[in-house]
Design an enzyme around this catalytic site. Structure first.
Site, PDB file in Angstrom:
ATOM      1  N   LYS A  11     -15.927  60.246  46.438  1.00 57.60           N
ATOM      2  CA  LYS A  11     -14.486  60.522  46.325  1.00 57.60           C
ATOM      3  C   LYS A  11     -14.262  62.009  46.149  1.00 57.60           C
ATOM      4  O   LYS A  11     -15.160  62.763  45.731  1.00 57.60           O
ATOM      5  CB  LYS A  11     -13.863  59.726  45.176  1.00 57.60           C
ATOM      6  CG  LYS A  11     -14.373  60.081  43.771  1.00 57.60           C
ATOM      7  CD  LYS A  11     -13.675  61.250  43.114  1.00 57.60           C
ATOM      8  CE  LYS A  11     -14.224  61.535  41.709  1.00 57.60           C
ATOM      9  NZ  LYS A  11     -13.762  62.838  41.151  1.00 57.60           N
ATOM     10  N   ASP A 143     -13.325  56.164  36.354  1.00 56.80           N
ATOM     11  CA  ASP A 143     -13.174  56.241  37.811  1.00 56.80           C
ATOM     12  C   ASP A 143     -13.473  54.919  38.518  1.00 56.80           C
ATOM     13  O   ASP A 143     -13.135  54.770  39.692  1.00 56.80           O
ATOM     14  CB  ASP A 143     -14.118  57.307  38.389  1.00 56.80           C
ATOM     15  CG  ASP A 143     -13.581  58.717  38.223  1.00 56.80           C
ATOM     16  OD1 ASP A 143     -12.417  58.867  37.822  1.00 56.80           O
ATOM     17  OD2 ASP A 143     -14.330  59.668  38.496  1.00 56.80           O
TER      18      ASP A 143
END
Length: 299
Positions: A11, A143
């Site tokens: 990411k 996350d």
């Protein structure tokens, strides 16, 4: 017995604003996060056993293969909560650099949860509900919930409050090409938060962050103008390698940003970008041990 192969993407944070410390001790964030088409692969199989067990192997010998690895912890948590008496074997092919701000460990954990959910369904078992999976993911790491699907998200709270990106904003973001690059050193996330907390005026104002995100979402602010990372305020003064490379990339009309707490960075590419030339610029600045990878935003 069943088996599955899953992709575990990296990411990037295209906007990461640290707003301050909350009452629960976590830092409050406002962030635009997207996953890219570069990442790790996991190969997972299971067989019935007298009791639940997890085995993890990895082609990176520097990583733990016990509960200190989030992929292992995710499988352990899934089996405990579901009550399944499975022996789960995980083989992790690691490509995402660790200590990079690219979310590799969190992505691995969520990939395991997703894979075990599919395997349980194929086996006719209940597994975990969507809500239970989200709860477990949030417990594993701030996350982790992000990676339960591969769409760009606006992230708030400590990272567990997610909302989708809609319309023209999503169309503008999905498919955007990037150049990822990481120096030979990593940045400690605890150090980054601690140093930011000790730096006067380093926290962003919530109103400013929300106004920026809203302006981009409505099309009033270009993605290149949105780019922001609070951690650059503490990372750049300590690590002299960043600023000269960012200046050189700006000479090629490219906007760059550090992802997460670092040390990985990315540049937004254009259709006219000479990627081979840019890779050479990165290597000239940061040496042969640098990690460089072209990638594209998923969605």
């Amino acid at each position: 017995m069943g088996q599955i192969e899953v992709f575990s993407p990296a990411k990037i944070n295209l906007f990461l604003s640290v707003l301050g410390r909350m009452e629960n001790g976590f830092h409050e964030l406002a962030s635009l996060v997207a996953q890219v088409d570069f990442g790790d692969r996991l190969f997972i199989d299971w067989e019935a056993a007298d009791s639940a067990a997890v085995e993890l192997s990895c082609d990176d010998p520097s990583l733990p293969t016990d509960s200190g690895n989030l992929a292992y912890a995710a499988a352990e948590g899934f089996l405990l909560r579901s009550g399944l008496k499975w022996r789960v074997r995980i083989r992790l092919e690691k490509r995402i650099p660790h200590g990079a701000g690219l979310g590799g460990g969190s992505s691995n954990a969520s990939a395991v949860l997703t894979a075990l959910g599919k395997l349980a369904q194929e086996a006719g078992e209940l597994g975990l509900s969507r809500g239970e999976t989200l709860e477990l993911a949030a417990e594993l790491g701030s996350d982790c919930p992000l990676f339960l699907d591969q769409k760009p998200k606006l992230m708030r709270g400590r990272g567990e409050v997610l909302s989708p990106v809609f319309g023209a904003a999503a169309e503008d973001l999905v498919g955007r090409e990037l150049l990822l690059f990481k120096p030979s050193f990593s940045i400690s996330t605890p150090w980054a938060y601690k140093t930011l907390a000790a730096t006067e005026g380093a926290y962003d104002q919530r109103e400013w962050a929300e106004e920026r995100l809203a302006a981009w979402s409505s099309g009033d602010l270009d993605l290149s103008q949105l780019l922001h990372n609070s951690f650059e305020k503490v990372a750049f003064p300590k690590y002299a390698a960043f600023d000269p490379l960012f200046r050189k990339m700006k000479g090629y009309s490219l906007e760059c940003l550090m992802s997460g707490s670092g040390s990985s960075c990315f540049a937004l590419l254009s259709s006219s970008s000479n990627v081979a030339l840019l890779e050479g610029v990165v290597r000239d600045c940061w040496g042969d041990r640098v990690f460089v990878k072209r990638a594209k935003v998923l969605g």
